[in-house]
Design a protein around this motif. Structure first.
Motif, PDB file in Angstrom:
ATOM      1  N   SER A 244       0.840  -1.195   0.000  1.00  0.00           N
ATOM      2  CA  SER A 244       0.000   0.000   0.000  1.00  0.00           C
ATOM      3  C   SER A 244       0.876   1.247   0.000  1.00  0.00           C
ATOM      4  O   SER A 244       1.568   1.535   0.996  1.00  0.00           O
ATOM      5  N   ALA A 245       0.861   2.001  -1.075  1.00  0.00           N
ATOM      6  CA  ALA A 245       1.666   3.223  -1.162  1.00  0.00           C
ATOM      7  C   ALA A 245       1.285   4.214  -0.068  1.00  0.00           C
ATOM      8  O   ALA A 245       2.147   4.890   0.500  1.00  0.00           O
ATOM      9  N   ASP A 246       0.002   4.310   0.237  1.00  0.00           N
ATOM     10  CA  ASP A 246      -0.446   5.258   1.264  1.00  0.00           C
ATOM     11  C   ASP A 246       0.077   4.871   2.643  1.00  0.00           C
ATOM     12  O   ASP A 246       0.538   5.730   3.412  1.00  0.00           O
ATOM     13  N   GLU A 247      -0.016   3.595   2.975  1.00  0.00           N
ATOM     14  CA  GLU A 247       0.467   3.153   4.288  1.00  0.00           C
ATOM     15  C   GLU A 247       1.972   3.337   4.407  1.00  0.00           C
ATOM     16  O   GLU A 247       2.480   3.724   5.467  1.00  0.00           O
ATOM     17  N   MET A 248       2.700   3.064   3.341  1.00  0.00           N
ATOM     18  CA  MET A 248       4.148   3.258   3.372  1.00  0.00           C
ATOM     19  C   MET A 248       4.492   4.740   3.507  1.00  0.00           C
ATOM     20  O   MET A 248       5.384   5.120   4.290  1.00  0.00           O
ATOM     21  N   LYS A 249       3.779   5.586   2.790  1.00  0.00           N
ATOM     22  CA  LYS A 249       4.055   7.023   2.820  1.00  0.00           C
ATOM     23  C   LYS A 249       3.885   7.594   4.214  1.00  0.00           C
ATOM     24  O   LYS A 249       4.628   8.497   4.630  1.00  0.00           O
ATOM     25  N   ARG A 250       2.930   7.064   4.966  1.00  0.00           N
ATOM     26  CA  ARG A 250       2.681   7.581   6.314  1.00  0.00           C
ATOM     27  C   ARG A 250       3.841   7.281   7.271  1.00  0.00           C
ATOM     28  O   ARG A 250       3.929   7.881   8.345  1.00  0.00           O
ATOM     29  N   GLN A 251       4.717   6.355   6.889  1.00  0.00           N
ATOM     30  CA  GLN A 251       5.865   6.021   7.739  1.00  0.00           C
ATOM     31  C   GLN A 251       7.149   6.728   7.302  1.00  0.00           C
ATOM     32  O   GLN A 251       8.214   6.486   7.872  1.00  0.00           O
ATOM     33  N   ALA A 252       7.056   7.621   6.312  1.00  0.00           N
ATOM     34  CA  ALA A 252       8.255   8.244   5.735  1.00  0.00           C
ATOM     35  C   ALA A 252       9.122   8.914   6.804  1.00  0.00           C
ATOM     36  O   ALA A 252       8.626   9.634   7.682  1.00  0.00           O
ATOM     37  N   ALA A 253      10.425   8.626   6.732  1.00  0.00           N
ATOM     38  CA  ALA A 253      11.435   9.276   7.587  1.00  0.00           C
ATOM     39  C   ALA A 253      11.100   9.187   9.079  1.00  0.00           C
ATOM     40  O   ALA A 253      11.349  10.128   9.833  1.00  0.00           O
ATOM     41  N   SER A 254      10.560   8.043   9.516  1.00  0.00           N
ATOM     42  CA  SER A 254      10.086   7.949  10.899  1.00  0.00           C
ATOM     43  C   SER A 254      10.762   6.865  11.733  1.00  0.00           C
ATOM     44  O   SER A 254      10.539   6.802  12.944  1.00  0.00           O
ATOM     45  N   LEU A 255      11.574   6.023  11.123  1.00  0.00           N
ATOM     46  CA  LEU A 255      12.098   4.856  11.830  1.00  0.00           C
ATOM     47  C   LEU A 255      13.590   5.005  12.119  1.00  0.00           C
ATOM     48  O   LEU A 255      14.378   5.393  11.259  1.00  0.00           O
ATOM     49  N   ASP A 256      13.967   4.684  13.346  1.00  0.00           N
ATOM     50  CA  ASP A 256      15.381   4.718  13.727  1.00  0.00           C
ATOM     51  C   ASP A 256      16.131   3.498  13.203  1.00  0.00           C
ATOM     52  O   ASP A 256      17.310   3.584  12.851  1.00  0.00           O
ATOM     53  N   LEU A 257      15.456   2.376  13.174  1.00  0.00           N
ATOM     54  CA  LEU A 257      16.083   1.112  12.765  1.00  0.00           C
ATOM     55  C   LEU A 257      15.055   0.262  12.043  1.00  0.00           C
ATOM     56  O   LEU A 257      13.894   0.193  12.460  1.00  0.00           O
ATOM     57  N   ILE A 258      15.486  -0.361  10.961  1.00  0.00           N
ATOM     58  CA  ILE A 258      14.692  -1.384  10.292  1.00  0.00           C
ATOM     59  C   ILE A 258      15.522  -2.657  10.256  1.00  0.00           C
ATOM     60  O   ILE A 258      16.679  -2.631   9.839  1.00  0.00           O
ATOM     61  N   VAL A 259      14.946  -3.757  10.704  1.00  0.00           N
ATOM     62  CA  VAL A 259      15.591  -5.062  10.544  1.00  0.00           C
ATOM     63  C   VAL A 259      14.795  -5.808   9.477  1.00  0.00           C
ATOM     64  O   VAL A 259      13.618  -6.122   9.667  1.00  0.00           O
ATOM     65  N   ASN A 260      15.443  -6.030   8.354  1.00  0.00           N
ATOM     66  CA  ASN A 260      14.788  -6.609   7.180  1.00  0.00           C
ATOM     67  C   ASN A 260      15.116  -8.099   7.117  1.00  0.00           C
ATOM     68  O   ASN A 260      16.247  -8.490   6.838  1.00  0.00           O
ATOM     69  N   SER A 261      14.118  -8.925   7.378  1.00  0.00           N
ATOM     70  CA  SER A 261      14.326 -10.376   7.457  1.00  0.00           C
ATOM     71  C   SER A 261      13.976 -11.108   6.173  1.00  0.00           C
ATOM     72  O   SER A 261      14.078 -12.343   6.123  1.00  0.00           O
ATOM     73  N   VAL A 262      13.566 -10.394   5.139  1.00  0.00           N
ATOM     74  CA  VAL A 262      13.100 -11.047   3.912  1.00  0.00           C
ATOM     75  C   VAL A 262      14.284 -11.668   3.172  1.00  0.00           C
ATOM     76  O   VAL A 262      15.284 -11.002   2.892  1.00  0.00           O
ATOM     77  N   ALA A 263      14.161 -12.935   2.840  1.00  0.00           N
ATOM     78  CA  ALA A 263      15.245 -13.680   2.193  1.00  0.00           C
ATOM     79  C   ALA A 263      15.002 -13.868   0.701  1.00  0.00           C
ATOM     80  O   ALA A 263      15.495 -14.822   0.100  1.00  0.00           O
ATOM     81  N   VAL A 264      14.247 -12.971   0.115  1.00  0.00           N
ATOM     82  CA  VAL A 264      13.992 -12.969  -1.328  1.00  0.00           C
ATOM     83  C   VAL A 264      14.433 -11.615  -1.865  1.00  0.00           C
ATOM     84  O   VAL A 264      14.190 -10.580  -1.236  1.00  0.00           O
TER      85      VAL A 264
END
Length: 361
Positions: free
Chosen positions: A235-255
């Protein structure tokens, strides 16, 4: 020698099947462990199918291959110099069974980054004999005492403890290194074997947890695991609402996937740590997302022995376990198939009572 029974892949195209092999005699600092439970990791599948040949494994998978590095068991015998464990103790073994123990990284308790190469629990040469290591899809394993960890969870919970030895520590290490805790907003990308542990651990550390999933069906699951917010990444809208807001992302996706949408969610000086290893490389991210915001793209590899013990102790104190489905070992191929289509919540664990324990040969 100790006769062991397990399941092995004889080639990258063959299914895992029963396999009898010898475990070495105990060296002075070794433990003989009866394997009670072993978690099923995507790394096991990648190894058995030869999907990491030439990348993670420079020399490819060595067949026959016995996977398994999320091990909980009971000490059956000890070497003459063992002082930290005794017969009957409950112990755990993770992704490593040895390292040089002398390099700067090992001295720092970062054995996973051993300058001479860690000895992985499977598909690695033993430091003394050179023989290929066989993992926890077996009823017995021999490990040097420094790489066996104490388990303080109740015995009834041991099956759900097993995934902490890879899925748990893989998420714990970056959360600790980048100081996840109160006042920090932490994103967890992917709600699978690794991601569900990341949500639980980040929540227990006191961080504000934002979970990202491609599946609407997992939204409520993520809240139940401890997420404060859940974002449908399609969802582009849901992603946009999180813009520039996270101190850390741990990305577990193995694809392999586009990293730029997630990099844009990092705040000033934020970091995205990759912990999933895809069979093919991610598309190269744009430098713009990194430069404008002084953002960092990093990686993290399991954890050292002290950090893994810290995780086990923290999890016991806070009642943290993996969400699991136990299986007998003869269902491992079906479990691999289901795991590939994300049809498990959230980790398969093999009950090794489905193998008979042989006596010493």
């Amino acid at each position: 020698m100790y006769e062991a029974r397990g399941y092995a892949a004889q080639s990258s195209s063959s299914p895992l099947e029963p396999f009898t092999f010898a475990r070495r005699e105990l060296r002075d600092n070794d433990l003989l462990i009866e394997v009670l439970y072993c978690g099923v990791c995507h790394s096991d599948l990648h190894t058995a199918r030869g999907e990491w040949d030439g990348t993670v494994y420079e020399n490819g998978t060595l067949f026959p291959a016995v996977p398994g590095h999320e091990i909980v068991g009971r000490v059956k015998a000890v070497g003459t110099d063992v002082s930290t464990m005794k017969v009957g103790d409950l112990v755990a073994v993770g992704t490593m069974v040895d390292s040089c123990r002398t390099c700067a990284h090992c001295q720092m308790g970062l054995e996973q980054f051993c300058e001479k190469g860690a000895t992985w629990t499977y598909n690695a040469p033993d430091r003394i004999s050179g023989e290929n290591t066989f993992g926890g899809y077996s009823n017995l394993i021999v490990v040097r005492q420094e790489f066996a960890l104490r388990v303080s969870h109740p015995e009834a919970q041991l099956a759900a403890v097993a995934p902490l030895l890879c899925a748990g520590i893989t998420m714990w290490s970056p959360l600790r290194y980048w100081n996840a805790g109160p006042g920090k907003r932490v994103g967890i990308v992917g709600i699978g074997g690794l991601g569900h542990m990341g949500i639980k651990l980040a929540h227990a550390l006191g961080a504000q947890v934002v979970a990202f999933t491609t599946s609407e069906e997992k939204r409520q699951d993520a809240f139940a695991l401890g997420a404060d917010e859940v974002v449908l990444s399609k969802s582009a809208d849901e992603m946009k609402r999180q813009a520039a807001s996270l101190d850390l992302i741990v990305n577990s996706v193995a694809v392999a996937h586009d990293l730029d949408p997630y990099l844009s969610l990092l705040s000033l000086n934020g970091t995205m740590a990759l912990v999933g290893v895809p069979a093919q490389s991610h598309p190269s991210p744009s430098a713009t997302n990194l430069i404008f915001g002084r953002r960092s793209l990093a990686g993290s590899l399991v954890g050292g022995i002290p950090e893994t013990q810290e995780l086990l102790d923290f999890s016991a104190k806070h009642g943290i376990l993996a969400d699991i489905e136990t299986i007998p070992i003869d269902q491992i191929e079906a479990a691999f198939t289901r795991m590939q289509r994300s049809d498990v919540k959230y980790r398969f664990v093999i009950d090794m009572q489905s193998l008979r324990s042989p006596d010493k040969a």
